[in-house]
Write a protein that holds these residues in place. Sequence first.
Motif, PDB file in Angstrom:
ATOM      1  N   THR A  74      -0.903  10.845  -3.939  1.00 24.33           N
ATOM      2  CA  THR A  74      -0.016   9.728  -3.628  1.00 24.33           C
ATOM      3  C   THR A  74      -0.468   9.027  -2.354  1.00 24.33           C
ATOM      4  O   THR A  74      -0.487   7.788  -2.275  1.00 24.33           O
ATOM      5  CB  THR A  74       1.434  10.225  -3.454  1.00 24.33           C
ATOM      6  OG1 THR A  74       1.831  10.954  -4.617  1.00 24.33           O
ATOM      7  CG2 THR A  74       2.386   9.061  -3.239  1.00 24.33           C
ATOM      8  N   THR A  75      -0.853   9.808  -1.358  1.00 22.76           N
ATOM      9  CA  THR A  75      -1.321   9.252  -0.090  1.00 22.76           C
ATOM     10  C   THR A  75      -2.616   8.468  -0.277  1.00 22.76           C
ATOM     11  O   THR A  75      -2.827   7.435   0.366  1.00 22.76           O
ATOM     12  CB  THR A  75      -1.534  10.375   0.942  1.00 22.76           C
ATOM     13  OG1 THR A  75      -0.288  11.059   1.161  1.00 22.76           O
ATOM     14  CG2 THR A  75      -2.037   9.826   2.271  1.00 22.76           C
ATOM     15  N   ILE A  76      -3.481   8.950  -1.157  1.00 21.95           N
ATOM     16  CA  ILE A  76      -4.717   8.213  -1.442  1.00 21.95           C
ATOM     17  C   ILE A  76      -4.389   6.830  -1.992  1.00 21.95           C
ATOM     18  O   ILE A  76      -4.994   5.823  -1.611  1.00 21.95           O
ATOM     19  CB  ILE A  76      -5.594   8.997  -2.446  1.00 21.95           C
ATOM     20  CG1 ILE A  76      -6.184  10.252  -1.772  1.00 21.95           C
ATOM     21  CG2 ILE A  76      -6.727   8.122  -2.992  1.00 21.95           C
ATOM     22  CD1 ILE A  76      -6.928  11.170  -2.720  1.00 21.95           C
ATOM     23  N   GLY A  77      -3.405   6.777  -2.889  1.00 20.60           N
ATOM     24  CA  GLY A  77      -2.978   5.483  -3.431  1.00 20.60           C
ATOM     25  C   GLY A  77      -2.453   4.564  -2.344  1.00 20.60           C
ATOM     26  O   GLY A  77      -2.758   3.361  -2.318  1.00 20.60           O
ATOM     27  N   THR A  78      -1.675   5.122  -1.413  1.00 18.96           N
ATOM     28  CA  THR A  78      -1.147   4.342  -0.299  1.00 18.96           C
ATOM     29  C   THR A  78      -2.274   3.793   0.570  1.00 18.96           C
ATOM     30  O   THR A  78      -2.259   2.617   0.967  1.00 18.96           O
ATOM     31  CB  THR A  78      -0.208   5.210   0.558  1.00 18.96           C
ATOM     32  OG1 THR A  78       0.897   5.654  -0.236  1.00 18.96           O
ATOM     33  CG2 THR A  78       0.311   4.429   1.759  1.00 18.96           C
ATOM     34  N   CYS A  79      -3.244   4.645   0.871  1.00 19.61           N
ATOM     35  CA  CYS A  79      -4.367   4.222   1.718  1.00 19.61           C
ATOM     36  C   CYS A  79      -5.231   3.159   1.028  1.00 19.61           C
ATOM     37  O   CYS A  79      -5.757   2.262   1.687  1.00 19.61           O
ATOM     38  CB  CYS A  79      -5.209   5.435   2.106  1.00 19.61           C
ATOM     39  SG  CYS A  79      -4.374   6.554   3.273  1.00 19.61           S
ATOM     40  N   LEU A  80      -5.366   3.258  -0.285  1.00 21.46           N
ATOM     41  CA  LEU A  80      -6.098   2.224  -1.031  1.00 21.46           C
ATOM     42  C   LEU A  80      -5.392   0.878  -0.897  1.00 21.46           C
ATOM     43  O   LEU A  80      -6.033  -0.162  -0.710  1.00 21.46           O
ATOM     44  CB  LEU A  80      -6.207   2.612  -2.507  1.00 21.46           C
ATOM     45  CG  LEU A  80      -7.177   3.751  -2.847  1.00 21.46           C
ATOM     46  CD1 LEU A  80      -7.057   4.111  -4.334  1.00 21.46           C
ATOM     47  CD2 LEU A  80      -8.607   3.354  -2.527  1.00 21.46           C
ATOM     48  N   SER A 116      -5.986  -0.564   2.524  1.00 20.72           N
ATOM     49  CA  SER A 116      -7.327  -1.140   2.660  1.00 20.72           C
ATOM     50  C   SER A 116      -7.363  -2.557   2.096  1.00 20.72           C
ATOM     51  O   SER A 116      -8.041  -3.439   2.639  1.00 20.72           O
ATOM     52  CB  SER A 116      -8.360  -0.254   1.958  1.00 20.72           C
ATOM     53  OG  SER A 116      -8.183  -0.267   0.546  1.00 20.72           O
ATOM     54  N   ILE A 117      -6.604  -2.794   1.021  1.00 20.95           N
ATOM     55  CA  ILE A 117      -6.537  -4.136   0.441  1.00 20.95           C
ATOM     56  C   ILE A 117      -5.764  -5.074   1.362  1.00 20.95           C
ATOM     57  O   ILE A 117      -6.155  -6.226   1.579  1.00 20.95           O
ATOM     58  CB  ILE A 117      -5.888  -4.087  -0.953  1.00 20.95           C
ATOM     59  CG1 ILE A 117      -6.817  -3.345  -1.924  1.00 20.95           C
ATOM     60  CG2 ILE A 117      -5.602  -5.502  -1.471  1.00 20.95           C
ATOM     61  CD1 ILE A 117      -6.254  -3.191  -3.322  1.00 20.95           C
ATOM     62  N   HIS A 118      -4.656  -4.579   1.921  1.00 16.87           N
ATOM     63  CA  HIS A 118      -3.887  -5.389   2.865  1.00 16.87           C
ATOM     64  C   HIS A 118      -4.749  -5.774   4.073  1.00 16.87           C
ATOM     65  O   HIS A 118      -4.699  -6.913   4.542  1.00 16.87           O
ATOM     66  CB  HIS A 118      -2.664  -4.608   3.351  1.00 16.87           C
ATOM     67  CG  HIS A 118      -1.510  -4.628   2.396  1.00 16.87           C
ATOM     68  ND1 HIS A 118      -0.924  -5.801   1.972  1.00 16.87           N
ATOM     69  CD2 HIS A 118      -0.833  -3.614   1.803  1.00 16.87           C
ATOM     70  CE1 HIS A 118       0.084  -5.508   1.138  1.00 16.87           C
ATOM     71  NE2 HIS A 118       0.151  -4.198   1.026  1.00 16.87           N
ATOM     72  N   THR A 119      -5.533  -4.819   4.552  1.00 15.43           N
ATOM     73  CA  THR A 119      -6.387  -5.078   5.706  1.00 15.43           C
ATOM     74  C   THR A 119      -7.430  -6.139   5.386  1.00 15.43           C
ATOM     75  O   THR A 119      -7.658  -7.079   6.159  1.00 15.43           O
ATOM     76  CB  THR A 119      -7.104  -3.790   6.154  1.00 15.43           C
ATOM     77  OG1 THR A 119      -6.129  -2.794   6.468  1.00 15.43           O
ATOM     78  CG2 THR A 119      -7.966  -4.043   7.383  1.00 15.43           C
ATOM     79  N   THR A 120      -8.065  -5.990   4.217  1.00 16.67           N
ATOM     80  CA  THR A 120      -9.080  -6.954   3.802  1.00 16.67           C
ATOM     81  C   THR A 120      -8.470  -8.337   3.607  1.00 16.67           C
ATOM     82  O   THR A 120      -9.055  -9.354   4.008  1.00 16.67           O
ATOM     83  CB  THR A 120      -9.753  -6.497   2.493  1.00 16.67           C
ATOM     84  OG1 THR A 120     -10.298  -5.178   2.668  1.00 16.67           O
ATOM     85  CG2 THR A 120     -10.865  -7.444   2.091  1.00 16.67           C
TER      86      THR A 120
END
Length: 210
Positions: free
Chosen positions: A41-47, A50-54
């Motif tokens: 679940t945390t991996i999904g959050t971090c993905l 990363s999109i928000h950051t980009t």
Amino acid sequence: MLSHFLLFSITSFLLIIVPGPDTAVTTRNTLLHGRKGGIQTTIGTCLAISIHTTAAAIGLSAIIMKSALAFSIFKYLGAAYLLFMGYKAFRAMRQQKPLPQVAEASETPYSKKSLIAQGFYTNILNPKVAVFFLTFFPQFVLPHTNTTLSFLGLGLLYITIKFVWFLTYIYIINTIRIWIQKPAVQAAMDGMTGAIFVAFGIKLALEKSH
């Protein structure tokens, strides 16, 4: 420069540990599926982060922030998803089925992709997260530096801090799973989690673009 990144790290950590939808969905999936479920679940959050950051780095967040239509679309999709997660938690509370024992957690049937997707959609469909990155990160971008690279670097640091914190949190939650497996406690946790999802869903639906 070192003190600059230290201040960013401390501020980010304080913001990350404040409970939100990410914490709620990670807690629930850790209780249901053990440590692996929480990590996925945390991996999904971090993905999603990363999109928000980009997006913030290339200016898409600014478009969402300024466009009432784009903001509303993301807002209502995110609110609907959180309300759906709340409904699932309340339904589980009514069923009050005991959680599988910790030793059998790895045998619990679940979809790895679905848990990653839950973490991802809970975060990516929240326009306030996009606005947060667009308003928070610029405060720590050093002058006379490449803004895009600075955003991406700060985003990577933020993701690292969030991932490490959630790993610690998941370990703690997984440790007390045996106690939480009691039907009465499980029902209370499902009810509380459902209420959190619904509350955040309503709050998000009522948010206004600035």
